[in-house]
Design a protein around this motif. Structure first.
Motif, PDB file in Angstrom:
ATOM      1  N   GLN A  44      10.114   3.932  -3.000  1.00  0.00           N
ATOM      2  CA  GLN A  44       8.954   4.022  -2.117  1.00  0.00           C
ATOM      3  C   GLN A  44       9.343   3.729  -0.664  1.00  0.00           C
ATOM      4  O   GLN A  44       8.797   4.339   0.263  1.00  0.00           O
ATOM      5  N   VAL A  89       7.105   9.481  -5.163  1.00  0.00           N
ATOM      6  CA  VAL A  89       6.483  10.604  -5.871  1.00  0.00           C
ATOM      7  C   VAL A  89       7.540  11.396  -6.631  1.00  0.00           C
ATOM      8  O   VAL A  89       7.314  11.821  -7.770  1.00  0.00           O
ATOM      9  N   GLU A  92       8.435   9.577  -9.760  1.00  0.00           N
ATOM     10  CA  GLU A  92       7.338   9.723 -10.713  1.00  0.00           C
ATOM     11  C   GLU A  92       7.398  11.091 -11.398  1.00  0.00           C
ATOM     12  O   GLU A  92       7.228  11.201 -12.619  1.00  0.00           O
ATOM     13  N   ARG A  98       1.508   1.951  -7.638  1.00  0.00           N
ATOM     14  CA  ARG A  98       2.030   1.630  -6.315  1.00  0.00           C
ATOM     15  C   ARG A  98       1.392   2.528  -5.250  1.00  0.00           C
ATOM     16  O   ARG A  98       1.393   2.194  -4.069  1.00  0.00           O
ATOM     17  N   ARG A  99       0.881   3.662  -5.684  1.00  0.00           N
ATOM     18  CA  ARG A  99       0.182   4.564  -4.752  1.00  0.00           C
ATOM     19  C   ARG A  99      -1.323   4.478  -4.939  1.00  0.00           C
ATOM     20  O   ARG A  99      -2.069   5.354  -4.500  1.00  0.00           O
ATOM     21  N   SER A 100      -1.766   3.410  -5.633  1.00  0.00           N
ATOM     22  CA  SER A 100      -3.193   3.171  -5.888  1.00  0.00           C
ATOM     23  C   SER A 100      -3.827   4.345  -6.616  1.00  0.00           C
ATOM     24  O   SER A 100      -4.937   4.783  -6.304  1.00  0.00           O
ATOM     25  N   ARG A 101      -3.110   4.852  -7.623  1.00  0.00           N
ATOM     26  CA  ARG A 101      -3.607   5.970  -8.412  1.00  0.00           C
ATOM     27  C   ARG A 101      -3.505   5.662  -9.897  1.00  0.00           C
ATOM     28  O   ARG A 101      -2.595   4.950 -10.339  1.00  0.00           O
ATOM     29  N   GLN A 106      -3.594  10.747 -10.422  1.00  0.00           N
ATOM     30  CA  GLN A 106      -2.448  11.644 -10.410  1.00  0.00           C
ATOM     31  C   GLN A 106      -2.467  12.470 -11.695  1.00  0.00           C
ATOM     32  O   GLN A 106      -2.417  11.919 -12.793  1.00  0.00           O
TER      33      GLN A 106
END
Length: 271
Positions: free
Chosen positions: A112, A118, A121, A197-200, A232
């Protein structure tokens, strides 16, 4: 994990996050060190019990951690370990599981810091989908009777040469030391940590054919409204579903496939 352990992990994560944000790519080293500590605890039931014993003074356990690991890991990791052993755990195995989760989060934080979370992921999801399709490969990587180096070599073949170092580290860790019930569930857990970590949230979607970009966006928006936060959408293809889609978000499963409807009709007809 039961509630007591979950509370302890959440508190540790909250304390650890500012350290990860300030550490940049050093976070990957922290993750590797946490994995090494988890291995040590996994190999020693007596140490695990000593550090997880709720009757033992927390400061005493913290000093024990510092004496055992102070020369082997970074000071930031020693501080984290001290806080972990002062916390309460439903079982001593939960402490080891917490180290695995914090280690994975640390590795993801390194990606990150470079703007590549991303991609990690997505790479993890592709490995998950491959193993879901290829039963023999999944069994070979899951077989703990096979020598670790052989399993690592096979994992390397699956990953190829172009994945990010964080992806390779996390997949190899799962193959070598799997604490989840299956490889695919362990991979999905890492995907969930990355999305968090991406608030998803992560929605794993299975369809008979690829969705268009517009369809993916529409589905993501429907799920966002339903769950109250960004989602996501990761799409895997399985011709066996025949039509429709199957959506998994955590423990929730929404099965709208033709196959599921046919199976439901068969059950109703038979019963």
């Amino acid at each position: 994990m039961r509630a007591t352990s979950q509370t302890s992990v959440a508190a540790a994560s909250e304390r650890w996050e500012p350290v990860l944000r300030a550490s940049g790519e050093r976070a990957r080293q922290f993750g590797e060190q946490l994995f090494a500590v988890a291995d040590t605890l996994g190999e020693s039931a007596s140490l695990r019990r000593a550090l997880g014993d709720p009757a033992r003074d927390g400061e005493d356990k913290s000093r024990l951690v510092a004496s055992l690991f102070g020369a082997r890991v970074e000071p930031e990791v020693v501080d984290l370990l001290g806080g972990l052993v002062r916390s309460r755990w439903s079982s001593d195995e939960d402490l080891t599981e917490a180290l695995e989760e914090l280690g994975a989060s640390s590795v993801l934080a390194a990606a990150q810091s470079r703007g590549e979370l991303v991609q990690v992921e997505e790479e993890i999801f592709l490995v998950d989908r491959l193993l879901a399709r290829e039963r023999d490969l999944r069994l070979a990587l899951s077989d703990m009777e096979v020598a670790p180096q052989r399993r690592l070599a096979l994992a390397g073949t699956v990953l190829g040469a172009r994945v990010l170092p964080e992806t390779r580290l996390l997949v190899e860790r799962i193959v070598l030391v799997r604490r989840e019930s299956s490889l695919t569930s362990a991979l999905r857990r890492v995907g969930q940590l990355a999305a968090a970590r991406r608030s998803r949230l992560v929605a794993t979607v299975t369809a008979a054919a690829p969705l268009s970009h517009a369809q993916e966006e529409r589905l993501a928006e429907i799920l966002r409204r339903a769950y109250g936060q960004a989602v996501q959408v990761n799409v895997g293809i399985d011709p066996a579903v025949m039509g429709g889609i199957r959506v998994e978000i955590g423990a929730d499963v929404i099965d709208g496939t033709v196959l599921a409807r046919l199976q439901d009709a068969q059950r109703r007809f038979a019963g």
